[in-house]
Design an enzyme around this catalytic site. Structure first.
Site, PDB file in Angstrom:
ATOM      1  N   GLU A 177      -5.121   1.533   2.634  1.00  0.00           N
ATOM      2  CA  GLU A 177      -4.913   0.486   3.629  1.00  0.00           C
ATOM      3  C   GLU A 177      -5.044   1.010   5.047  1.00  0.00           C
ATOM      4  OE1 GLU A 177      -2.985  -2.456   6.263  1.00  0.00           O
ATOM      5  OE2 GLU A 177      -2.454  -0.348   6.019  1.00  0.00           O
ATOM      6  N   ASP A 203      -0.404   4.389   0.781  1.00  0.00           N
ATOM      7  CA  ASP A 203      -0.850   5.434   1.709  1.00  0.00           C
ATOM      8  C   ASP A 203      -0.142   5.245   3.043  1.00  0.00           C
ATOM      9  OD1 ASP A 203      -2.310   3.030   2.162  1.00  0.00           O
ATOM     10  OD2 ASP A 203      -3.760   4.139   3.373  1.00  0.00           O
ATOM     11  N   HIS A 233       0.843  -1.204   0.000  1.00  0.00           N
ATOM     12  CA  HIS A 233       0.000   0.000   0.000  1.00  0.00           C
ATOM     13  C   HIS A 233       0.872   1.246   0.000  1.00  0.00           C
ATOM     14  CE1 HIS A 233       0.387   0.990   4.373  1.00  0.00           C
ATOM     15  NE2 HIS A 233       0.482  -0.316   4.526  1.00  0.00           N
ATOM     16  N   ASP A 260       4.167  -6.366   4.454  1.00  0.00           N
ATOM     17  CA  ASP A 260       3.517  -5.263   5.187  1.00  0.00           C
ATOM     18  C   ASP A 260       3.436  -5.593   6.677  1.00  0.00           C
ATOM     19  OD1 ASP A 260       2.178  -2.866   5.648  1.00  0.00           O
ATOM     20  OD2 ASP A 260       0.217  -3.699   5.167  1.00  0.00           O
TER      21      ASP A 260
END
Lengths: 480, 480
Positions: free
Chosen positions: B173, B106, B104, B202
């Site tokens: 996310e 963001d 992700h 992640d």
């Protein structure tokens, strides 16, 4: 009544002056003296000036507008002045007894948008029901103006007042009575030196049809329990199951303070409660009240007791424990997977005779600490008192109550109920202790007046008969 | 290792390109793509455009920027557009396996005033510690840019990628992955048709010195209990002791959900937990962790278990129950003598194999209702599920994990720990179920990177060796 006084001229004069009395209350209600709204502070001051003007017109002397300095924080304006306390005397005859009358001239906030049917600061006379609507009508401008009306009626009749009257009107009652306690302390041997008894008209009938005299109030000890765990709020996914959660401990401890039937589980508290005598027990039977009235007031069928006597005893003469909430935990809508690091549970105990406030604190502290120790938690707990205020109970058969009972029966043709209240009016106890006199709570309005709600009202019959009762009380007390 | 691949040229190239890789991450961090701040939405979109530009430069094809429409309420701007999901392919050789890489772009909010030592959106290289500081450095721009770096290294070497790569980068996310689940469902048989395995970078190492591969996540069922009593909040002086208080009932019920040692008291829950096999039990011994690391992370000495194995089991393979808070009760500082009319208790259970989510709901509902019935309270109680997300456990001995383990050992010269996590990454299960493939969690950063905190960081060694590990994984997986 065998010893009924001849008060017909006074009562007839009060009936005759009804339009003027309503007009005086209208002028008072028109001033939005909301003490909690800083922007309206000038209106609170204006209300004090209105009272001073009225006192002067009626012939009061030694009128003083006592400044109290700036309001302590938290305030938006650090120079905000407290509204003054108004003192005044009517009569100064050493042969007469002296009655101190307390009332407050500030009111709760009110906006039409809150749901009022009429503008809250326009006294509105509903002529079909004969009810006056308006903020402060019953709490407490009606009673305060009522005392002035009594003087006006005497003046019109050219009757001598049977007692010396001292008035003490404050403008911060709805905001913690800032400055009042200190003033009472200072003036106990000064302005209030010769006071024989204190009369407060700032509460209500228990119900809607029968007048009452109030001789007791419960006290309140407010506690908080702080449970401290991790250094910061944690994620329950990562830490759930591997660290001791403060909320778990706090909820465990709070769950052991009171049961769902309302029984306080802290040992020793009930042992301190004064035993119920046959004489006191008999008092509850005649009181006009019912579980239906309680249910109407709570908006539910969640009463813990169904018998009137049990309800009244648990409201007035037994302690209760309420859990108010938790600071530091998640309180919003929706779902947040937080483990709060520090949570503070809030609860209070309503106290009654003969609970010793400090002994109660110790019982609470010991019990909470013991229950926490049983959890064997690595978290830490601290329990402390936030504030306390003692209960107050007077003798309902003393001179002041007897006089008020006679006056009430004279006006309403029914013996009043002797009631207590579950809540607290701390200033009652201050007057009693500082002035070393009795205090009488002599209500004017009804139990459904909605003192702090929308559409606050005062029935005209309560206003006018209330003036007669206040005046009659002065006569029965003065000649008693 | 006997089957060690010849990857020195790749690893040397990655070392050589280190300045360019840091520069690429610097450009990414400089874009404040905070998805939860509506005013920064254009920056989130700018970040998606940056990625598209990079993918094009590197030779990706079939690059798509998938618009997801307007963001559903609650939003200040009803026309707020969701940031796009970026899809792209590198290679399309039917003879090769296809790896889908999710990340992700963001980030969490960050302000210098929050306590950052350096401007959060300027990637700052601390050369004494060889650490890169900046918002998104580890979560998740470091890993996302890491995948691009791997392609660049191959391009520079003119090496063929050993697999077909599909990227799926989202921009929401940190704000609930809005739109992602639906996209995966739609593309399972379309864009993601030939995917053989999914790799997500992640998450983080358990500690700070030993690489890990993550094969399990707990699920989360979030519940609320609503207790309803009077029609409105009441004054505890007037009603304390005579009506059943919702807080008393709620706290009683909540206190019986979990004990201070973390044991779930709802019967039947533990019976559903998969038995601990000798094989699984043996796994915990070698994991690099200690109670001291837990205490450092929680900022306290409040661990429920002292042995490393017990801590790990309770974080990963046993359920936990956390009490999050109460909606509707007093939550402020100070003292308020309210009896709250309606209170809503919030709690959640972290779920593990083989807990059946629906059966768990039923056990919780039955138990809560039974405990409330025992109180014989006139109040009403409702218990309900707010949301659930299933646990995920993969086979750490499957092809993808085996390849990742080989790559990790090749780079770090140590066998990785096989870990699980206590929290949830719901999208993991979505990929597994929709694409019917395995999912590998291959972390780049360390356990102390402070993903959602101030001074978020990524050690240069983790960044560069992380790129080697991602690249090595593709080779071991492609040739495995």
């Amino acid at each position: 009544m065998s010893d009924k006084l001849e008060l017909d001229p006074l009562f007839n004069k009060i009936d005759e002056l009804k339009p003027q009395f309503i007009e005086r209350l209208r002028q008072a209600v028109a001033i939005p003296s909301v003490s909690s709204d800083e922007s309206l502070r000038p209106k609170v001051v204006a209300m004090s000036e209105f009272l001073v003007k009225e006192l002067k017109k009626l012939g009061f002397h030694d009128i003083q507008s006592r400044e109290l300095g700036t309001q302590p924080p938290p305030v938006a304006d650090p120079n905000l002045q407290l509204p003054p306390i108004i003192l005044g005397r009517f009569g100064n005859d050493a042969k007469k007894k002296t009655v101190l009358v307390y009332g407050h001239y500030d009111v709760q906030p009110a906006l039409l948008e809150d749901g009022w049917n009429t503008p809250p600061f326009e006294l509105t006379h509903d002529k079909t029901k004969d009810i006056l609507y308006g903020r402060g009508s019953t709490d407490d401008k009606g009673p305060v103006i009522g005392w002035l009306n009594v003087i006006e009626a005497h003046n019109e009749l050219k009757w001598e007042l049977p007692v010396n009257l001292v008035v003490c009107f404050e403008g911060m009652e709805e905001s913690g009575s800032l400055g009042l306690e200190e003033l009472i302390g200072r003036e106990a041997k000064q302005y209030f030196n010769k006071v024989d008894t204190v009369c407060i008209s700032d509460n209500y009938w228990l119900g809607t049809s029968k007048p009452v005299l109030t001789y007791g109030l419960r006290g309140c000890n407010y506690y908080q329990i702080t449970v401290n765990g991790p250094g910061a709020d944690l994620h329950s996914g990562i830490f759930g199951g591997i660290i001791a959660e403060p909320m778990t401990d706090l909820v465990k401890v709070m769950s052991q303070l009171v049961d769902s039937a309302g029984n306080i589980l802290v040992p020793g508290v009930l042992d301190m409660v004064a035993p119920l005598t046959d004489k006191e027990n008999a008092l509850y039977t005649d009181i006009d009240f019912s579980v239906e009235e309680l249910n109407a007031a709570s908006g539910s069928n969640t009463a813990l007791h169904q018998k009137k006597e049990d309800i009244l005893k648990h409201r007035w003469r037994y302690p209760s424990l309420s859990l108010h909430g938790i600071e530091g935990a998640f309180y919003g809508a929706g779902a947040k997977t937080v483990i709060p690091a520090k949570v503070i549970g809030k609860f209070s105990i309503r106290t009654v005779p003969d609970i010793d406030s400090h002994k109660l604190d110790q019982l609470v502290f010991d019990y909470v600490n013991k229950k926490f120790a049983e959890l064997k938690s690595p978290n830490t707990l601290k329990v402390e008192l936030i504030h306390d205020g003692n209960y107050w109970v007077s003798n309902p058969f003393n001179e002041a109550f007897t006089a008020a009972a006679k006056a009430t029966e004279h006006v309403w043709n029914i013996k009043p109920d002797f009631t207590r209240e579950g809540g607290s009016i701390p200033i009652t106890l201050t007057f009693e202790q500082q002035l070393k006199t009795d205090v009488l709570l002599l209500p004017m309005g009804r139990g459904d007046d909605g003192a702090h709600s929308i559409n606050e009202k005062l029935d005209i019959s309560n206003y006018i008969n209330g003036c007669k009762t206040l005046g009659g009380y002065l006569h029965y007390y003065g000649r008693g």
